[in-house]
Design an enzyme around this catalytic site. Sequence first.
Site, PDB file in Angstrom:
ATOM      1  N   HIS A  36      84.021 -93.201  45.448  1.00  0.00           N
ATOM      2  CA  HIS A  36      85.163 -93.246  44.536  1.00  0.00           C
ATOM      3  C   HIS A  36      86.297 -92.392  45.112  1.00  0.00           C
ATOM      4  O   HIS A  36      86.382 -91.193  44.821  1.00  0.00           O
ATOM      5  CB  HIS A  36      84.760 -92.712  43.159  1.00  0.00           C
ATOM      6  CG  HIS A  36      83.696 -93.511  42.486  1.00  0.00           C
ATOM      7  ND1 HIS A  36      82.381 -93.457  42.874  1.00  0.00           N
ATOM      8  CD2 HIS A  36      83.754 -94.386  41.445  1.00  0.00           C
ATOM      9  CE1 HIS A  36      81.668 -94.262  42.095  1.00  0.00           C
ATOM     10  NE2 HIS A  36      82.477 -94.831  41.229  1.00  0.00           N
ATOM     11  N   LEU A 126      78.841 -89.230  32.560  1.00  0.00           N
ATOM     12  CA  LEU A 126      80.120 -88.685  32.113  1.00  0.00           C
ATOM     13  C   LEU A 126      79.991 -87.964  30.776  1.00  0.00           C
ATOM     14  O   LEU A 126      79.238 -88.367  29.901  1.00  0.00           O
ATOM     15  CB  LEU A 126      81.158 -89.799  32.031  1.00  0.00           C
ATOM     16  CG  LEU A 126      81.547 -90.399  33.389  1.00  0.00           C
ATOM     17  CD1 LEU A 126      82.489 -91.576  33.210  1.00  0.00           C
ATOM     18  CD2 LEU A 126      82.165 -89.348  34.295  1.00  0.00           C
ATOM     19  N   ASP A 165      89.182 -89.683  31.883  1.00  0.00           N
ATOM     20  CA  ASP A 165      89.128 -90.538  30.696  1.00  0.00           C
ATOM     21  C   ASP A 165      87.697 -90.877  30.303  1.00  0.00           C
ATOM     22  O   ASP A 165      87.375 -90.958  29.116  1.00  0.00           O
ATOM     23  CB  ASP A 165      89.902 -91.837  30.950  1.00  0.00           C
ATOM     24  CG  ASP A 165      91.405 -91.603  31.034  1.00  0.00           C
ATOM     25  OD1 ASP A 165      91.935 -90.899  30.173  1.00  0.00           O
ATOM     26  OD2 ASP A 165      92.025 -92.136  31.963  1.00  0.00           O
ATOM     27  N   HIS A 275      89.508 -97.074  42.295  1.00  0.00           N
ATOM     28  CA  HIS A 275      88.593 -96.232  41.521  1.00  0.00           C
ATOM     29  C   HIS A 275      87.240 -96.078  42.202  1.00  0.00           C
ATOM     30  O   HIS A 275      86.802 -94.946  42.440  1.00  0.00           O
ATOM     31  CB  HIS A 275      88.397 -96.819  40.120  1.00  0.00           C
ATOM     32  CG  HIS A 275      87.602 -95.934  39.197  1.00  0.00           C
ATOM     33  ND1 HIS A 275      86.250 -95.720  39.333  1.00  0.00           N
ATOM     34  CD2 HIS A 275      87.987 -95.212  38.111  1.00  0.00           C
ATOM     35  CE1 HIS A 275      85.839 -94.903  38.382  1.00  0.00           C
ATOM     36  NE2 HIS A 275      86.869 -94.584  37.627  1.00  0.00           N
ATOM     37  N   GLU A 425      72.583 -83.219  18.484  1.00  0.00           N
ATOM     38  CA  GLU A 425      71.396 -83.078  19.334  1.00  0.00           C
ATOM     39  C   GLU A 425      71.730 -83.196  20.823  1.00  0.00           C
ATOM     40  O   GLU A 425      71.255 -82.402  21.644  1.00  0.00           O
ATOM     41  CB  GLU A 425      70.348 -84.131  18.952  1.00  0.00           C
ATOM     42  CG  GLU A 425      69.800 -84.013  17.538  1.00  0.00           C
ATOM     43  CD  GLU A 425      70.655 -84.713  16.499  1.00  0.00           C
ATOM     44  OE1 GLU A 425      70.269 -84.679  15.308  1.00  0.00           O
ATOM     45  OE2 GLU A 425      71.704 -85.306  16.867  1.00  0.00           O
ATOM     46  N   ASP A 483      59.318 -89.693   4.748  1.00  0.00           N
ATOM     47  CA  ASP A 483      60.632 -90.043   5.311  1.00  0.00           C
ATOM     48  C   ASP A 483      60.620 -91.410   5.983  1.00  0.00           C
ATOM     49  O   ASP A 483      61.677 -92.001   6.211  1.00  0.00           O
ATOM     50  CB  ASP A 483      61.094 -88.990   6.318  1.00  0.00           C
ATOM     51  CG  ASP A 483      61.767 -87.813   5.635  1.00  0.00           C
ATOM     52  OD1 ASP A 483      62.177 -87.958   4.467  1.00  0.00           O
ATOM     53  OD2 ASP A 483      61.883 -86.750   6.266  1.00  0.00           O
ATOM     54  N   HIS A 487      62.178 -91.855  10.714  1.00  0.00           N
ATOM     55  CA  HIS A 487      61.940 -90.472  11.121  1.00  0.00           C
ATOM     56  C   HIS A 487      60.559 -90.272  11.758  1.00  0.00           C
ATOM     57  O   HIS A 487      60.267 -89.172  12.216  1.00  0.00           O
ATOM     58  CB  HIS A 487      62.076 -89.538   9.915  1.00  0.00           C
ATOM     59  CG  HIS A 487      63.494 -89.254   9.526  1.00  0.00           C
ATOM     60  ND1 HIS A 487      64.403 -90.255   9.269  1.00  0.00           N
ATOM     61  CD2 HIS A 487      64.169 -88.079   9.366  1.00  0.00           C
ATOM     62  CE1 HIS A 487      65.571 -89.716   8.959  1.00  0.00           C
ATOM     63  NE2 HIS A 487      65.453 -88.403   9.008  1.00  0.00           N
TER      64      HIS A 487
END
Length: 675
Positions: A36, A126, A165, A275, A425, A483, A487
Site C-alpha cells: 500500500h 483497522l 478513514d 491505495h 467488550e 437468560d 446468553h
Amino acid sequence: MTSLSTVPTSSPIERQMANAIRFLAMDAVQKANSGHPGAPMGMAEMAVALWGRHLRHNPTNPAWPDRDRFVLSNGHGSMLIYALLHLTGYDLPIEELQAFRQLHSKTPGHPEVGMTPGVETTTGPLGQGIANAVGMAMAEKLLAAEFNRDGHTIVDHYTYVFLGDGCMMEGISHEVCSLAGTWRLSKLIALYDDNGISIDGHVEGWFADDTPKRFEAYGWHVIRDVNGHDVEAVSAAIAAAKAQATRPDGKPTLICCKTVIGQGAPSKAGTHDVHGAPLGDAEIAAAREALGWPHAPFEVPADVRAAWDARARGAQAEAEWTQRFAAYRAAYPELAAEFERRMRGELSPRYHAERDAVLQKLAAEAKTVATRKASQLALDALAPLLPEFLGGSADLTGSNLTNFKGCVPGGRDRWGNHWSYGVREFGMAAIMNGIALHGGYLPYGGTFLTFSDYSRNAVRMAALMKQRVVHVFTHDSIGLGEDGPTHQPVEHTASLRLIPNLDVWRPADTAETAVAWCAAVERADGPTALVLSRQNLPVVASQARASDIARGGYVLSDAPGARAVIIATGSEVTLALQAQQRLAEAGIPVRVVSMPSTTVFDRQPRAYRDEVLPPALPAVAVEAGHPDGWYKYVGREGRIIGLARFGESAPAAALFAYFGFTVDNVCAAVQELLA
C-alpha cells in the site's frame, strides 16, 4: 476546538525528508509487487513533523521506558514506519526494506511487534491500533500517578497515533475514543489522515460523519483543517496539543490533517488506484521527475540521511532521563526497584515465595462456590503479591467478580487498579493489549463468555503479539439458566481453543481456578482465557497437587484395573465423578481425568499425555459445549456428551437434564463403549 490556519511551508530539507519516505515506500512496494504505497506517500509530511520535531525516542534503545510511543493504526501503510525506523537509525538496514513482505524479513506486510525494532504494536485490523494507543496512554497516566513524586518525574511521555478513514469507520474506534475522552488521557495525540479514499474509492458514499464534532462530543480537543502536507502546520498543531495536555483539564487531541493519498504520483494521486497496489515503473519514474528525486531505487542522499538520523538526540534524551532516574533512585530506592521490575515484566520475589502457600490455603478452605467466585477468591489472595494487577469489567463487575479486596476503582482524575469499561467488550480487550504492550501492569478484564465474540479479534491479536493479558469469561454454559440461548455459550470455549497461543482454562472448583490464575500470571508469552461458571460447583480437586493441575489435564480419580476413561472439564467434572461411582457399583472401574486446559495439556510430553490418557483405554468426554474438539482425545470410536445446538431458557438443573448431562447418560456411554 482549535482551528489553525496554514502557516509557512516546509523547509527544503524537510521536503526532501518527506520525499525519502515516498520513494522508499514506492520502491519497496514495487519490488515486492505487493503493498500500500498511497498512505505512506500521503502521510510523509505528517511523519516529518512528528518524527523530525517532536517524538522523543532513542533508536539505539527501542525499550527505553520513558520513550514516546508511536502507533501506525492504519497498518497497511507499513512502509511509512519501516522507512522512518530505517532513516532515524533503528536496526533496520536497507536490505530489510528491499525484502519488504518477503519470508522472514523484518518488514512484513503489516507492522508486527517483536519482529521489527521500534514497532510498538501489531497493526492491520483497522481500529485496533488506536485502541492499543488508548491502552498505552492509560498505562502512562496510571504509572505517572503511581510512581512520580514531587521533584522526581520519571514517567512523562506521549502516545502518538496515525490513523485513517478505515480506523474511524470501525466500531471499535467509537468504543475506545469515547473512553479516552471520559478518562481525559490528555497525552494521547492522534493525527487523522483525512484523505477521503478507501479501497472502494471516494468514501463520501459510505462515510459522511462529521468526525471533528464526533470527537468533540467524546470530550477530545480537536484541531481542524490542518494542511497535512505542510510540516510547519502539522508541527504547530502537535505543539498546541502538547501544550493543552499539561493543563489540569487537559484532553486527548485529534489533529485533522487534510492530505492527498499517493501525494507525488502524477496521475494516480488522490485516487483509490494508489491505495493498495504498486504504482508501476512508469508512474514511479514520472514521480521522480516531478518531485526532483533523481536517485536510484532505495538510495537516499547523505544530507537527507543526516537530517533524519535521530540517534544522537535520542541518546541525549535517554541520558537526561537516566540522570533523573538516578536521583529518583537515591530518594526512593524501593519505588525505583519496583518500577524497574514492573517494566521488565518480572514477577516479584514475594509472589514466588508465597504462591504455593496461597494455593494450598485456597484449596484447603475451598467450599461449594461458582468458579467465578473462586476466581474472585484467588484475586483476593494474589492481589497483595501482584501490585501490577490492573483489572476491569465491561459493565459486569458484580457478575464477573473481577474486583478484589482492597482494589481501588479507577476514575478520570484519580489512580485506580480496577476500571469500569462500560459495555465495550471489544474496546476493553484491545485497550488491555495496549496496556500490556506499554508495560508496567498486568491487565485483566471480564465479560460473559458468550460476548467473547465481541472481543475475539483483540483476543486473537494478544495471542499473535504474545502479550500477557487475562480474559475472565464467566457464565460459561447452559448453567447460567434462564437468560436463554442468547446468553448461553455453546461454541465459544471450543472456538477459543482454536486460537493459536491462547491458553484456555475451564476449571472445576476453587483449587483448579487458583492454579489457572497462577498459570495466567506466570505466562509471559501469551494471553489466557479463564472460562468460569455462574452456578455453584462442589469441591472436587482440593486434594490434587497444584503441579498436576498446572499440566492442564491430570488423573483426578483412578480405579484399579480401569477399563475406560471419563474426561471432563468445569461443571461436568462432578458429573464424571458421580458416574464413576455408579459404574464402580456395577463392577466397571473407570478413571476420571479432569482437563481444565486442553491447550496446556497438549503441550505436555507425549509420555505424560499417554500416562493420563492410555491409548488402549476407550474414552468418553463430557463438556457442556460443542463436541468437535474432543475427538482428538476419544478418537472416532469414543463417545462425547456435548452440546451442538443452541440452548433454551429454563433453570440450569432442568437444562442439564434436558440436554443429557446426567449420570445415567454418562454411564450409558461408557457401557456402550465396553459392550
